[in-house]
Design an enzyme around this catalytic site. Structure first.
Site, PDB file in Angstrom:
ATOM      1  CE  LYS A 170      -1.700   3.067   1.925  1.00 37.95           C
ATOM      2  NZ  LYS A 170      -1.460   4.480   1.504  1.00 37.95           N
ATOM      3  CD  GLU A 245      13.328   0.567   9.117  1.00 40.98           C
ATOM      4  OE1 GLU A 245      13.910   1.579   9.559  1.00 40.98           O
ATOM      5  OE2 GLU A 245      13.799  -0.567   9.174  1.00 40.98           O
ATOM      6  CB  CYS A 279      13.360   9.034   7.941  1.00 37.22           C
ATOM      7  SG  CYS A 279      14.049   7.785   6.880  1.00 37.22           S
ATOM      8  CD  GLU A 377      10.969  12.782  11.027  1.00 34.85           C
ATOM      9  OE1 GLU A 377       9.805  12.388  11.185  1.00 34.85           O
ATOM     10  OE2 GLU A 377      11.881  12.067  10.601  1.00 34.85           O
TER      11      GLU A 377
HETATM   12  P1  NAD Z   1       2.567   8.582   7.402  1.00 36.27           P
HETATM   13  O1  NAD Z   1       2.807   7.776   8.607  1.00 36.27           O
HETATM   14  O2  NAD Z   1       1.470   9.551   7.422  1.00 36.27           O
HETATM   15  O3  NAD Z   1       2.259   7.635   6.149  1.00 36.27           O
HETATM   16  C1  NAD Z   1       3.056   6.531   5.798  1.00 36.27           C
HETATM   17  C2  NAD Z   1       2.192   5.476   5.154  1.00 36.27           C
HETATM   18  O4  NAD Z   1       1.242   5.015   6.098  1.00 36.27           O
HETATM   19  C3  NAD Z   1       1.381   5.958   3.951  1.00 36.27           C
HETATM   20  O5  NAD Z   1       1.281   4.941   2.990  1.00 36.27           O
HETATM   21  C4  NAD Z   1       0.027   6.229   4.553  1.00 36.27           C
HETATM   22  O6  NAD Z   1      -1.022   6.138   3.619  1.00 36.27           O
HETATM   23  C5  NAD Z   1      -0.070   5.123   5.572  1.00 36.27           C
HETATM   24  N1  NAD Z   1      -0.985   5.374   6.684  1.00 36.27           N
HETATM   25  C6  NAD Z   1      -1.377   6.574   7.192  1.00 36.27           C
HETATM   26  N2  NAD Z   1      -2.247   6.382   8.205  1.00 36.27           N
HETATM   27  C7  NAD Z   1      -2.398   5.047   8.346  1.00 36.27           C
HETATM   28  C8  NAD Z   1      -3.142   4.225   9.230  1.00 36.27           C
HETATM   29  N3  NAD Z   1      -3.926   4.746  10.188  1.00 36.27           N
HETATM   30  N4  NAD Z   1      -3.051   2.884   9.110  1.00 36.27           N
HETATM   31  C9  NAD Z   1      -2.260   2.337   8.168  1.00 36.27           C
HETATM   32  N5  NAD Z   1      -1.535   3.066   7.294  1.00 36.27           N
HETATM   33  C10 NAD Z   1      -1.605   4.400   7.383  1.00 36.27           C
HETATM   34  O7  NAD Z   1       3.958   9.218   7.074  1.00 36.27           O
HETATM   35  P2  NAD Z   1       4.338  10.145   5.846  1.00 36.27           P
HETATM   36  O8  NAD Z   1       3.866  11.516   6.148  1.00 36.27           O
HETATM   37  O9  NAD Z   1       3.869   9.512   4.593  1.00 36.27           O
HETATM   38  O10 NAD Z   1       5.945  10.044   5.872  1.00 36.27           O
HETATM   39  C11 NAD Z   1       6.727  10.884   6.620  1.00 36.27           C
HETATM   40  C12 NAD Z   1       7.212  10.196   7.882  1.00 36.27           C
HETATM   41  O11 NAD Z   1       7.812   8.925   7.592  1.00 36.27           O
HETATM   42  C13 NAD Z   1       8.289  10.955   8.579  1.00 36.27           C
HETATM   43  O12 NAD Z   1       8.020  10.964   9.952  1.00 36.27           O
HETATM   44  C14 NAD Z   1       9.568  10.163   8.306  1.00 36.27           C
HETATM   45  O13 NAD Z   1      10.584  10.291   9.200  1.00 36.27           O
HETATM   46  C15 NAD Z   1       9.064   8.792   8.245  1.00 36.27           C
HETATM   47  N6  NAD Z   1       9.960   7.966   7.443  1.00 36.27           N
HETATM   48  C16 NAD Z   1      10.768   7.051   8.062  1.00 36.27           C
HETATM   49  C17 NAD Z   1      11.641   6.290   7.319  1.00 36.27           C
HETATM   50  C18 NAD Z   1      12.538   5.272   7.940  1.00 36.27           C
HETATM   51  O14 NAD Z   1      13.079   4.429   7.246  1.00 36.27           O
HETATM   52  N7  NAD Z   1      12.746   5.264   9.226  1.00 36.27           N
HETATM   53  C19 NAD Z   1      11.687   6.424   5.958  1.00 36.27           C
HETATM   54  C20 NAD Z   1      10.856   7.369   5.366  1.00 36.27           C
HETATM   55  C21 NAD Z   1       9.981   8.120   6.121  1.00 36.27           C
END
Ligand code: NAD
Length: 470
Positions: A170, A245, A279, A377
């Site tokens: 997804k 992650e 990240c 962050e």
């Molecule tokens: P997000 O958590 O909003 O979304 C990530 C994914 O989760 C998306 O596909 C989203 O549709 C899905 N999602 C959102 N709500 C959900 C729910 N309730 N249940 C299941 N899935 C859901 O994050 P974002 O805004 O897309 O990404 C930015 C964040 O991700 C930052 O905090 C960043 O640090 C982190 N990040 C971490 C890494 C790592 O490897 N540690 C890598 C990239 C991004």
């Protein structure tokens, strides 16, 4: 921009169960460039069933044959480099040069590494009078963010396939077109139907349905800590495996003996890359008080070469942020930093262009460890420069957040940097500008996550053990 109005399930492009769509917007132009289906729980269920049906066959496929399919996937992705780069630039806004080298290039390297690992990994070991079998966990639900849209998909799917698992992906709602190209590459690579499925949709609907699906054996999530916490709780309740992650607030520690000019230059580049939407970015630069002013001056000079502009311009080094919401969030952090006493030495909240979700590359000086900008962050092109009094102080500051994803240490002597790195509570540390290694484990200490991606450690996440006693 090419888009499918269907979803890749069971080896074919199928219409979604519901009529909902997601508009994909170019963050540099603010124009809608495509629409993709907004998958529902019904679509997720169909994809999980396809993955479950494909699991026994794929799990029983000899590792060498799985390796051959992964090599074909690597080649299919490599052949699409230009299309992937253009698509990432269109939906994420990353400069085309970065899109080619990193967004399109890194996934090819990662897929290649798993093609090799699948063939060479010891899926069986002997311990005393036992044979231990390392078997695939089962059906994987992979939920990915938008900031490295293809890398994050490949960093989950490639090891899962190497292990013998089947997957439902997804992808993030902001970057679904890159995920659709990935599905095309999967198809072209000849993976059996159902082994990889891609369901586009919003997180609270499709993501939640996938994370909670009772026939998913392992949920691998990359994204925000807030959502990760919820997914971890759901998985815990169902007693299923979970890999998370999450966010980071990494420290770039410049010890007094370091080559300061180089450390600052590389540190600024690290934060500005991908508009700061990384990240593992070293968003806190820690400098000894004696060299603080020199470092701030060097950071201001370095950031001057990062002017936010048209990502299609071959000279562009910083594009827009992914969305209006993200831009507002980052501007809010800059304002908060200034309100709490930080000093603006470059950039600021003024938008550099009328159109597009740009933030001017920004440097905040005189940031202290308890400030919000030093703890949370920001996920934008904002560098915070902090001062420390001595090494113990530097260590306290470096370790003083809830996160622990990455970091850097610079010193005149490599062993001095390593000694400091050993005391850091974080999953990865670059020593004097060490290079990215696609085989090194990547993941977080503390609230940055659970589990590791990449290389053999990443593969191990998708395996479970069975011991036979003789
Ligand atoms: P997000 O958590 O909003 O979304 C990530 C994914 O989760 C998306 O596909 C989203 O549709 C899905 N999602 C959102 N709500 C959900 C729910 N309730 N249940 C299941 N899935 C859901 O994050 P974002 O805004 O897309 O990404 C930015 C964040 O991700 C930052 O905090 C960043 O640090 C982190 N990040 C971490 C890494 C790592 O490897 N540690 C890598 C990239 C991004």
């Amino acid at each position: 921009m090419k888009a499918h109005d269907t979803m890749y399930i069971g080896g074919e492009w199928r219409p979604a169960a519901g009529p909902g769509t997601i508009a994909v917007v170019n963050p540099a132009t603010e124009q809608v460039i495509a629409e993709v289906p907004a998958g529902t729980a019904e679509d997720v269920d169909a994809a999980v069933r396809a993955a479950r049906a494909a699991f026994p066959g794929w799990a029983a496929t000899p590792p060498a044959a799985r390796a051959a399919r992964l090599a074909a996937l690597r080649d299919a992705l490599a052949a699409r480099t230009e299309e992937i780069a253009e698509t990432v630039t269109a939906e994420l806004g990353s400069p085309l040069k970065l899109s080619r080298a990193v967004h399109a290039g890194t996934p090819v390297r990662v897929a290649a590494s798993y093609a090799e690992l699948a063939a060479s990994y010891a899926f069986e070991e002997r311990i005393g009078n036992s044979t231990v079998l390392l078997e695939p966990v089962g059906v994987v639900g992979a939920i990915t963010p938008w900031n490295y849209p293809l890398h994050q998909i490949v960093a989950k799917v490639a090891p899962a396939l190497a292990a013998g698992c089947t997957v439902v992906v997804k992808p993030a709602e902001d970057t679904p077109l890159t995920a659709q190209i990935f599905a095309e590459a999967v198809h072209e690579a000849g993976l059996p139907p159902g082994v990889v499925n891609v369901v586009t949709g919003v997180g609270t609907v499709a993501g939640q349905a996938l994370a909670a699906h009772e026939d998913v054996d392992l949920v691998s999530f990359t994204g925000s800590t807030a959502v990760g916490r919820r997914i971890g709780a759901t998985a815990g309740g169902a007693v299923k495996r979970v890999a998370l992650e999450l966010g980071g607030k990494s420290a770039n520690v410049i010890l007094p003996s370091a080559d300061l000019a180089k450390a600052v230059k590389v540190g600024v580049a690290n934060v500005m890359t991908n508009s700061g939407q990384t990240c593992s970015a070293w968003t806190r630069m820690l400098v000894h008080t004696d060299r603080y002013d020199e470092a701030v001056e060097a950071a201001v000079a370095a950031v001057a070469s990062y002017r936010a502009g048209d990502p299609h311009d071959e000279l562009c080094r910083v594009g827009p942020l992914v969305s209006a919401a993200q831009r507002e969030r980052v501007r809010g952090y800059i304002e908060r930093g200034l309100a709490e006493g930080a000093r603006l030495v470059a950039g600021g909240t003024e938008t550099p262009h009328d159109t597009g979700w740009f933030v001017t590359p920004t440097v905040l000086a005189d940031v202290t460890p308890e400030m919000t900008v030093a703890q949370e962050e920001i996920f934008g092109p904002v560098l915070c420069v902090l001062r420390y009094e001595d090494e113990e102080d530097a260590l306290r500051i470096a370790n003083g957040t809830v996160y622990g994803l990455a970091g850097a240490v610079w010193a005149g002597d490599e062993s001095e940097a390593v000694a400091f790195a050993r005391r850091m509570e974080t999953g990865q540390v670059d020593i004097n500008g060490g290079r990215f290694n696609p085989l090194a484990p990547f993941g977080g200490y503390k609230q940055s996550g659970v589990g590791r991606e990449l290389g053999p450690h990443g593969l191990a996440e998708y395996l479970q053990t069975k011991s036979l006693q003789f």
